[in-house]
Design a protein around this motif. Sequence first.
Motif, PDB file in Angstrom:
ATOM      1  N   ASN A 190       0.803  -1.222   0.000  1.00 58.80           N
ATOM      2  CA  ASN A 190       0.000   0.000   0.000  1.00 58.80           C
ATOM      3  C   ASN A 190       0.834   1.268   0.000  1.00 58.80           C
ATOM      4  O   ASN A 190       0.330   2.332  -0.371  1.00 58.80           O
ATOM      5  CB  ASN A 190      -0.940   0.004   1.219  1.00 58.80           C
ATOM      6  CG  ASN A 190      -1.901  -1.167   1.203  1.00 58.80           C
ATOM      7  OD1 ASN A 190      -2.499  -1.469   0.170  1.00 58.80           O
ATOM      8  ND2 ASN A 190      -2.031  -1.837   2.347  1.00 58.80           N
ATOM      9  N   ALA A 191       2.071   1.168   0.403  1.00 61.86           N
ATOM     10  CA  ALA A 191       2.940   2.351   0.463  1.00 61.86           C
ATOM     11  C   ALA A 191       4.364   1.953   0.075  1.00 61.86           C
ATOM     12  O   ALA A 191       5.257   1.869   0.930  1.00 61.86           O
ATOM     13  CB  ALA A 191       2.913   2.969   1.862  1.00 61.86           C
ATOM     14  N   PRO A 192       4.596   1.675  -1.218  1.00 64.14           N
ATOM     15  CA  PRO A 192       5.929   1.232  -1.647  1.00 64.14           C
ATOM     16  C   PRO A 192       6.989   2.291  -1.350  1.00 64.14           C
ATOM     17  O   PRO A 192       6.735   3.487  -1.485  1.00 64.14           O
ATOM     18  CB  PRO A 192       5.758   1.011  -3.155  1.00 64.14           C
ATOM     19  CG  PRO A 192       4.558   1.807  -3.538  1.00 64.14           C
ATOM     20  CD  PRO A 192       3.661   1.805  -2.353  1.00 64.14           C
ATOM     21  N   HIS A 193       8.165   1.826  -0.946  1.00 65.47           N
ATOM     22  CA  HIS A 193       9.252   2.752  -0.639  1.00 65.47           C
ATOM     23  C   HIS A 193      10.571   1.985  -0.619  1.00 65.47           C
ATOM     24  O   HIS A 193      10.600   0.759  -0.510  1.00 65.47           O
ATOM     25  CB  HIS A 193       9.022   3.430   0.731  1.00 65.47           C
ATOM     26  CG  HIS A 193       8.985   2.461   1.871  1.00 65.47           C
ATOM     27  ND1 HIS A 193       7.843   1.769   2.239  1.00 65.47           N
ATOM     28  CD2 HIS A 193       9.960   2.050   2.740  1.00 65.47           C
ATOM     29  CE1 HIS A 193       8.112   0.991   3.272  1.00 65.47           C
ATOM     30  NE2 HIS A 193       9.393   1.136   3.587  1.00 65.47           N
ATOM     31  N   ASP A 194      11.644   2.732  -0.743  1.00 62.56           N
ATOM     32  CA  ASP A 194      12.977   2.192  -0.519  1.00 62.56           C
ATOM     33  C   ASP A 194      13.863   3.335  -0.045  1.00 62.56           C
ATOM     34  O   ASP A 194      13.371   4.423   0.276  1.00 62.56           O
ATOM     35  CB  ASP A 194      13.525   1.471  -1.762  1.00 62.56           C
ATOM     36  CG  ASP A 194      13.778   2.398  -2.945  1.00 62.56           C
ATOM     37  OD1 ASP A 194      13.683   3.646  -2.787  1.00 62.56           O
ATOM     38  OD2 ASP A 194      14.078   1.903  -4.035  1.00 62.56           O
ATOM     39  N   TRP A 195      15.168   3.105   0.004  1.00 62.23           N
ATOM     40  CA  TRP A 195      16.106   4.130   0.474  1.00 62.23           C
ATOM     41  C   TRP A 195      17.200   4.349  -0.564  1.00 62.23           C
ATOM     42  O   TRP A 195      17.675   3.414  -1.206  1.00 62.23           O
ATOM     43  CB  TRP A 195      16.771   3.712   1.782  1.00 62.23           C
ATOM     44  CG  TRP A 195      15.898   3.830   2.986  1.00 62.23           C
ATOM     45  CD1 TRP A 195      15.812   4.888   3.856  1.00 62.23           C
ATOM     46  CD2 TRP A 195      14.962   2.862   3.462  1.00 62.23           C
ATOM     47  NE1 TRP A 195      14.878   4.631   4.832  1.00 62.23           N
ATOM     48  CE2 TRP A 195      14.354   3.400   4.617  1.00 62.23           C
ATOM     49  CE3 TRP A 195      14.584   1.591   3.021  1.00 62.23           C
ATOM     50  CZ2 TRP A 195      13.382   2.702   5.336  1.00 62.23           C
ATOM     51  CZ3 TRP A 195      13.618   0.900   3.723  1.00 62.23           C
ATOM     52  CH2 TRP A 195      13.029   1.450   4.872  1.00 62.23           C
ATOM     53  N   ARG A 196      17.585   5.598  -0.739  1.00 57.07           N
ATOM     54  CA  ARG A 196      18.813   5.934  -1.460  1.00 57.07           C
ATOM     55  C   ARG A 196      19.821   6.409  -0.409  1.00 57.07           C
ATOM     56  O   ARG A 196      19.572   7.362   0.333  1.00 57.07           O
ATOM     57  CB  ARG A 196      18.546   7.042  -2.479  1.00 57.07           C
ATOM     58  CG  ARG A 196      19.790   7.786  -2.993  1.00 57.07           C
ATOM     59  CD  ARG A 196      20.817   6.899  -3.687  1.00 57.07           C
ATOM     60  NE  ARG A 196      20.336   6.253  -4.893  1.00 57.07           N
ATOM     61  CZ  ARG A 196      20.411   6.810  -6.109  1.00 57.07           C
ATOM     62  NH1 ARG A 196      20.898   8.018  -6.257  1.00 57.07           N
ATOM     63  NH2 ARG A 196      19.985   6.132  -7.161  1.00 57.07           N
ATOM     64  N   VAL A 197      20.924   5.704  -0.347  1.00 56.28           N
ATOM     65  CA  VAL A 197      21.975   6.002   0.618  1.00 56.28           C
ATOM     66  C   VAL A 197      23.199   6.495  -0.156  1.00 56.28           C
ATOM     67  O   VAL A 197      23.667   5.824  -1.080  1.00 56.28           O
ATOM     68  CB  VAL A 197      22.337   4.763   1.457  1.00 56.28           C
ATOM     69  CG1 VAL A 197      23.377   5.112   2.508  1.00 56.28           C
ATOM     70  CG2 VAL A 197      21.086   4.169   2.113  1.00 56.28           C
ATOM     71  N   PHE A 198      23.706   7.654   0.220  1.00 56.52           N
ATOM     72  CA  PHE A 198      24.843   8.257  -0.474  1.00 56.52           C
ATOM     73  C   PHE A 198      26.100   8.014   0.347  1.00 56.52           C
ATOM     74  O   PHE A 198      26.192   8.413   1.513  1.00 56.52           O
ATOM     75  CB  PHE A 198      24.609   9.761  -0.648  1.00 56.52           C
ATOM     76  CG  PHE A 198      25.252  10.341  -1.870  1.00 56.52           C
ATOM     77  CD1 PHE A 198      24.552  10.446  -3.058  1.00 56.52           C
ATOM     78  CD2 PHE A 198      26.568  10.788  -1.835  1.00 56.52           C
ATOM     79  CE1 PHE A 198      25.144  10.984  -4.197  1.00 56.52           C
ATOM     80  CE2 PHE A 198      27.169  11.321  -2.957  1.00 56.52           C
ATOM     81  CZ  PHE A 198      26.454  11.425  -4.148  1.00 56.52           C
ATOM     82  N   VAL A 199      27.061   7.327  -0.271  1.00 56.03           N
ATOM     83  CA  VAL A 199      28.290   6.920   0.403  1.00 56.03           C
ATOM     84  C   VAL A 199      29.475   7.606  -0.257  1.00 56.03           C
ATOM     85  O   VAL A 199      29.621   7.573  -1.490  1.00 56.03           O
ATOM     86  CB  VAL A 199      28.471   5.391   0.346  1.00 56.03           C
ATOM     87  CG1 VAL A 199      29.782   4.967   1.015  1.00 56.03           C
ATOM     88  CG2 VAL A 199      27.285   4.678   0.997  1.00 56.03           C
ATOM     89  N   ILE A 200      30.321   8.252   0.530  1.00 58.44           N
ATOM     90  CA  ILE A 200      31.554   8.866   0.034  1.00 58.44           C
ATOM     91  C   ILE A 200      32.725   8.310   0.830  1.00 58.44           C
ATOM     92  O   ILE A 200      32.731   8.374   2.066  1.00 58.44           O
ATOM     93  CB  ILE A 200      31.524  10.405   0.159  1.00 58.44           C
ATOM     94  CG1 ILE A 200      30.360  10.999  -0.635  1.00 58.44           C
ATOM     95  CG2 ILE A 200      32.852  11.007  -0.311  1.00 58.44           C
ATOM     96  CD1 ILE A 200      30.245  12.518  -0.518  1.00 58.44           C
ATOM     97  N   ARG A 201      33.685   7.737   0.108  1.00 59.06           N
ATOM     98  CA  ARG A 201      34.900   7.183   0.713  1.00 59.06           C
ATOM     99  C   ARG A 201      34.565   6.241   1.872  1.00 59.06           C
ATOM    100  O   ARG A 201      35.132   6.280   2.955  1.00 59.06           O
ATOM    101  CB  ARG A 201      35.810   8.317   1.176  1.00 59.06           C
ATOM    102  CG  ARG A 201      37.269   7.924   1.301  1.00 59.06           C
ATOM    103  CD  ARG A 201      37.914   7.552   0.009  1.00 59.06           C
ATOM    104  NE  ARG A 201      37.889   8.644  -0.959  1.00 59.06           N
ATOM    105  CZ  ARG A 201      38.339   8.545  -2.215  1.00 59.06           C
ATOM    106  NH1 ARG A 201      38.835   7.387  -2.637  1.00 59.06           N
ATOM    107  NH2 ARG A 201      38.289   9.559  -3.031  1.00 59.06           N
ATOM    108  N   GLY A 202      33.557   5.381   1.622  1.00 55.64           N
ATOM    109  CA  GLY A 202      33.226   4.344   2.583  1.00 55.64           C
ATOM    110  C   GLY A 202      32.360   4.773   3.742  1.00 55.64           C
ATOM    111  O   GLY A 202      32.119   3.980   4.654  1.00 55.64           O
TER     112      GLY A 202
END
Length: 308
Positions: A190-202
């Motif tokens: 009913n409420a699709p979602h995910d995450w975008r995680v931004f990684v810099i140098r680990g």
Amino acid sequence: MGESGRIAIVTDDPGWHGARLKQAFAARGFDCAYVSLTACHLELEDPAMPVRLPGFSERLPDGVFVRGIPGGSLEQVTFYLDILHGLKMLGIPVYNDARAIERTVDKGMTSFLLQRAGIPTPPTWVLGDAETAREITRRELAAGHRVVSKPLFGSQGTGLQRHDSLEDMANLAPTNGIYYLQRYVCSDENAPHDWRVFVIRGRTVAAMRRCGVTWLNNVAQGARCEPARLDDILLCRLAEDAAKTLDMAYAGVDVIRDQHGRYTVLEVNSVPAWKGLQSVSDVIIADLLVDDFLGHCAGTESARRAAT
């Protein structure tokens, strides 16, 4: 760094991201030029400058920040990556470099490397045979799973299809002769979602929850961006492990949590956009990228001087 501190930003469409990077470089005393890989060439009669970039006729840039790789034929894309490989071999810092881009622009190799490293990622099949692709899809559907087909090369949710029933198999088709099939992971019907995680140098520097208007959670497909706290250790560690596995200086990692609470990595992006993420983040992502990149450039130059 060279005396004038000139940086090449590789892109065919500078837009919002190019402007933010140029502003961040300027604030640190560096001039920038936008460069299209389509305008670069090899000139192998000159051993001093065998790679030629428009706007850098006298000397090569102090560093190359890659914001986009043009599409094209296999020969064209191979040549564009050759330019980046060549620049790195000449001692020019390239960010992300061609190896990282090769590992992630090809979703099949991304999935393979994640699976080999033990990073949770959905069951995936990459193949060219139509009947085998249909059999895999039938088998998954019979087991109660749904299947997503994607272009092997692609981004922003373009060309994705979900196959929920045998009737949907009529739409099952390869992209340029190749099927990339992945078991669908449902976060919330009913409420699709995910995450975008931004990684810099680990290290995770920003994250957002993407709430889709359909089952697709890409911002380019209309998903709503919500801020995400960075105290979810499992989420951040999984994204960081994925970026490390693919040996990336920076990455946008797409993570989903299934209905049983288990996280899994869907994709890893080597040239990630961050406009949506910036809209819900307190940190200035372009500043973080540029500071890390310039630190890498300085380290490369110090190592080069030590070797001479």
